[in-house]
Write an enzyme that holds these catalytic residues in place. Structure first.
Site, PDB file in Angstrom:
ATOM      1  N   THR A  29     -43.363   8.717   8.693  1.00 54.64           N
ATOM      2  CA  THR A  29     -42.949   7.616   7.829  1.00 54.64           C
ATOM      3  C   THR A  29     -41.909   6.802   8.579  1.00 54.64           C
ATOM      4  O   THR A  29     -41.148   7.329   9.387  1.00 54.64           O
ATOM      5  CB  THR A  29     -42.282   8.132   6.546  1.00 54.64           C
ATOM      6  N   GLU A  33     -46.862   9.942   2.389  1.00 56.61           N
ATOM      7  CA  GLU A  33     -46.794  11.305   1.844  1.00 56.61           C
ATOM      8  C   GLU A  33     -47.956  11.610   0.908  1.00 56.61           C
ATOM      9  O   GLU A  33     -48.066  12.715   0.388  1.00 56.61           O
ATOM     10  CB  GLU A  33     -45.469  11.491   1.084  1.00 56.61           C
ATOM     11  N   LYS A  44     -27.978   0.964 -12.134  1.00 54.40           N
ATOM     12  CA  LYS A  44     -27.767   1.761 -13.333  1.00 54.40           C
ATOM     13  C   LYS A  44     -26.497   1.293 -14.031  1.00 54.40           C
ATOM     14  O   LYS A  44     -25.401   1.572 -13.588  1.00 54.40           O
ATOM     15  CB  LYS A  44     -27.718   3.244 -12.977  1.00 54.40           C
ATOM     16  N   TRP A  91     -31.232   0.930 -16.977  1.00 49.79           N
ATOM     17  CA  TRP A  91     -31.608   0.564 -15.618  1.00 49.79           C
ATOM     18  C   TRP A  91     -31.934  -0.923 -15.549  1.00 49.79           C
ATOM     19  O   TRP A  91     -32.604  -1.463 -16.420  1.00 49.79           O
ATOM     20  CB  TRP A  91     -32.840   1.367 -15.170  1.00 49.79           C
TER      21      TRP A  91
END
Lengths: 542, 542
Positions: free
Chosen positions: A186, A331, A439, A444
């Site tokens: 990655t 992944e 946050k 959020w």
């Protein structure tokens, strides 16, 4: 009591053997690094993959030894896909777009034993080969007579010379389907790169899933152009699925410009193409400038980043090509969701359909997903609640190669690092990256939503929203803005611009004008670097 | 080195959990035994499958205990598919078309512990229950108030009462994917029936394959009518694939007549139907008599026996429905080949395409096949050479339940009992059953070819070709013929009729006129019985 079915392991070698026997006549066409078009069949892919297998066996590699590639999408790369994994070695596709220092670091970390590279990358290899401490064999993907003699790379051989004298007969070994087959690092934004280590089983199950009508819908009647690179999570698994189904494969080589891609689609009667938005943008511009039309292209899968609505509309309305949004990760092998419509959507208006198409899509069987709040509790699939997106399934990683970064799973689920909503029909939409979400007071705020409003202001060229520590609300959003040349907007004007466009508490507390926002190699905003730039910043009134 | 992917077993319970979460709103519609239409969603299938699981757990069954069904295609049967296999028990679908004595024999051989049956079959169960020595629980698939009190079947309960009080919450157990999931007995023409014992793994891999565009091409936009019974090799796997993809399912119940099937296709907007030729023949007759047209049906898969060309033409030319020939066996889960076209066929004339469509099709990835001669050596794929057809793959049996009939495999390959050709494009065509082929002087003669020529004679109503022992040629063909009422043809005339239509050595040595040819329950000619009738027959001149 066990069932009494044949115990046949799911192995990548069976794909090319199947294509040889059942689709021997189907074509694989490549634009080569040299610029010309190379054309052959799955029968020849199979023969040459077996030559690769014999050649690898003669190098005295151990089972699971890593064989790296630094190559474009092309037929020799395809032969390595089958030849390397088929013998039980691990195909390690290096990303040539990385900085040479990173390539060296990754090759050493993977302990690559062999490196096969396109001639495009000879200058890189010349520069770094002495620092690649584990590589014993360098193979240039070219004809014998195309190999320069003065490279300074010890033992460098041409691919054609290397496999040329080998037999095209080979008995592929049988082994545990959980054995490692390939790996991909990655391009993490923090820390060193980490690798997903795929297995034959995960690759094969993913290949079946990719073929499904609601995923990429691949049949023997298709001609597929994977523009997505073979060094990018195995070109989304397309090479495997193509062999599984007998679909014609068309490889673009290094020529990613709009004209080259368009010409290849037309000349090879491509029905289906897959890639990232930037490539399609170049192609659409080329088509619009030259008043061109597709003759055969029916579908395109777009992933890697969100597809702009205007692009979906252009493909659909101007050219009659269905655009399918996809979402996945290194992944995840990589596919997690694809945005194909359901029965219930078919009679909707185009406008309503577009609302669905803009989402990242619904889960493919084999990937389960959920969204959770700060407390780790699952949130409802109502299209409104958003939380951290977690996934699990047989083609999702359990851990990174060499256990880097510890165990990533949370109760068996892999945290994707994305924040998303899921609607009652199962369509997932990414709203932010977890690390970017703000946050504030237990709620959020999506940094992307805040940015999109600023971007709609005529004076704003680029905007990045980040959260700043706040004694009462934990975090509050501010927006960093690059103004368009010659345009003007004040802090107060921009904050007023938010009114009526979002909830009051989601309006940023401050605007910071900057000359530029740091961008990464792939054009993504690097908010960590922006935070460094703003490290002395203080929220107003705090 | 193993890959580092999540170790998630392929289990049937995950299908219904996926359908619940991702396709909870998609419909399952059933014509019930009672004649009315029942309609609900995958969310409800999932809830009631969990009730079945809880109810089964309370019966104190062991892991892998067999739970039998004697039922039509319908929603309760579907709940048992998931509920039984999901808990780790083995779903045993009994075939109600068998003689009651055979049903008893099979239930005892399988050691069934539970039997769930449609009310249609109450008379059979009343008659045989006392001879089913292992069944402890009889469940009638009906409402509590529909259950007669005087059946004499000990402990008989209604399904709705049985699952009614159970919770719809259930944590499906996780176990080895190689565990047995379901079983189906073959209706072998010789000896006792033998069972294929499927595993979760084989079922799940088959389900992925069934969804592929070149197999049944199943998506969330489909409405599927499996006319093929759920007691016949799991309705070719369609219930599993439908849950995997979120396709709407439409079950015909016991009403297989042309009108009922046609009406269901129209009212439920069926896009895709699967079944045997006889059912479609009834439906086409009904449509022709009433001048009807389909509004939504696009494709039909036909298997079980070869589809007459006239039927393919009728579907294609009159109704615009694509007919796909399929071939498989109980021992193959069942799918082996499907006759979808390749890219190269698309520009052919309809006549040329028809030649391809008449073949049984090409191999699905997951099934490998080969044809071998008498010496066991593989024969070429030239469309001409024919030999015994062998298959292998993860959804092909390794042996029969309880090891009946010993190990069927030959060097890892399962002999299908069919004789076939395979052409260079991989399309397989059945030419005969192995036991029916005539081996004459080292060459093989297809009994079907010999019969087809006789059947073309205007005086012939039915013809069966069998091989008779011959001292020089090993075997020589003769043809047993039933004349049409009032028609006449002599031995010499019929033999002369073969001239120019086949090779000289393939012409039968003799014609035997008979009043009737023995037929089995499914209408197939029983050549073993014909041999008994002709046991005193001597070839002329021998």
């Amino acid at each position: 009591m066990l069932g009494l079915m044949q115990n046949q392991q799911l192995l990548i070698s069976s794909l090319i053997e199947f294509a040889d026997r059942h689709h021997g006549e189907a074509e694989v066409v490549s634009r080569r690094v040299e610029g010309d078009i190379h054309r052959y069949t799955y029968k020849q892919v199979a023969q040459r993959s077996r030559k690769v297998a014999n050649a690898l066996d003669k190098l005295n590699l151990a089972f699971s030894d890593r064989v790296a590639t630094l190559a474009w999408n092309g037929y020799r790369h395809l032969e390595l896909y089958f030849g390397v994994s088929g013998t039980g070695r691990v195909l390690h596709t290096l990303n040539p777009r990385l900085h040479p220092d990173q390539i060296v670091w990754i090759a050493n970390h993977a302990e690559d034993q062999v490196l096969c590279f396109d001639m495009t990358f000879l200058p890189i290899i010349k520069a770094v080969h002495s620092r690649c401490t584990t590589i014993k064999h360098f193979i240039a993907l070219c004809d014998a007579d195309a190999l320069p003699t003065d490279t300074g790379i010890p033992g460098l051989r041409s691919y054609e010379e290397w496999i040329g004298l080998q037999s095209s007969e080979y008995a592929w070994p049988q082994f545990d389907e959980n054995s490692a087959s390939s790996m991909c690092y990655t391009s993490g934004t923090t820390g060193n790169p980490k690798a997903a280590l795929y297995s034959h089983r995960s690759t094969m199950l993913h290949a079946y899933a990719v073929a499904m009508p609601d995923v990429m819908c691949v049949s023997a009647r298709d001609s597929i152009l994977p523009v997505v690179p073979m060094f990018h999570v195995n070109a989304w698994g397309i090479p495997y699925t193509a062999a599984m189904t007998g679909a014609k494969l068309v490889f673009p080589g290094p020529a990613m410009d709009g004209k080259s891609i368009f010409d290849l689609i037309e000349s090879e009667k491509v029905t289906y193409a897959a890639g990232v938005p930037t490539v399609w943008q170049m192609m659409l511009s080329h088509m619009q400038s030259n008043n061109l039309r597709f003759s055969t292209l029916k579908r395109t899968v777009i992933g890697g980043s969100a597809c702009p609505p205007a692009m979906i509309t252009a493909f659909n309305d101007l050219y009659g090509v269905e655009v399918l949004h996809a979402w996945g990760m290194t992944e995840m092998s990589p596919l997690g969701t694809l945005c194909t419509l359901k029965n219930k959507h078919l009679e909707m208006s185009e406008e309503e359909k577009m609302k669905v198409r803009l989402k990242q899509g619904r889960g493919i069987f084999g990937v389960d997903m959920k969204i959770v709040g700060d407390d780790g509790k699952e949130l409802p699939w109502d299209g409104k609640a958003y939380g951290d997106l977690l996934v699990k399934g047989p083609w999702v990683i359990a851990e990174y190669y060499k256990g880097e970064a510890g165990s990533p799973l949370v109760d068996g689920w892999f945290p994707t690092g994305d924040v998303a909503t899921i609607d009652p029909d199962g369509y997932m939409q990414i709203t932010d990256r977890s690390k970017d979400v703000i946050k504030s007071g237990g709620e959020w705020i999506s940094s992307i939503d805040v940015e999109n409003i600023a971007m709609a202001h005529p004076a704003v060229a680029m905007a990045a929203c980040i959260g700043m520590k706040h004694p009462k609300w934990d975090e509050r959003p501010i927006i960093a803005v690059v103004k368009k040349p010659g345009a003007e907007v004040t802090r107060e004007e921009l904050i007023a611009f938010y009114e009526g466009k979002t909830a009051k508490w989601q309006i940023p507390d401050d605007v910071v004008f900057v000359d530029a926002i740091p961008l990464g190699a792939t054009g993504k905003m690097q908010k960590i670097k922006l935070r460094e730039v703003l490290r002395d910043y203080k929220l107003p009134g705090v």
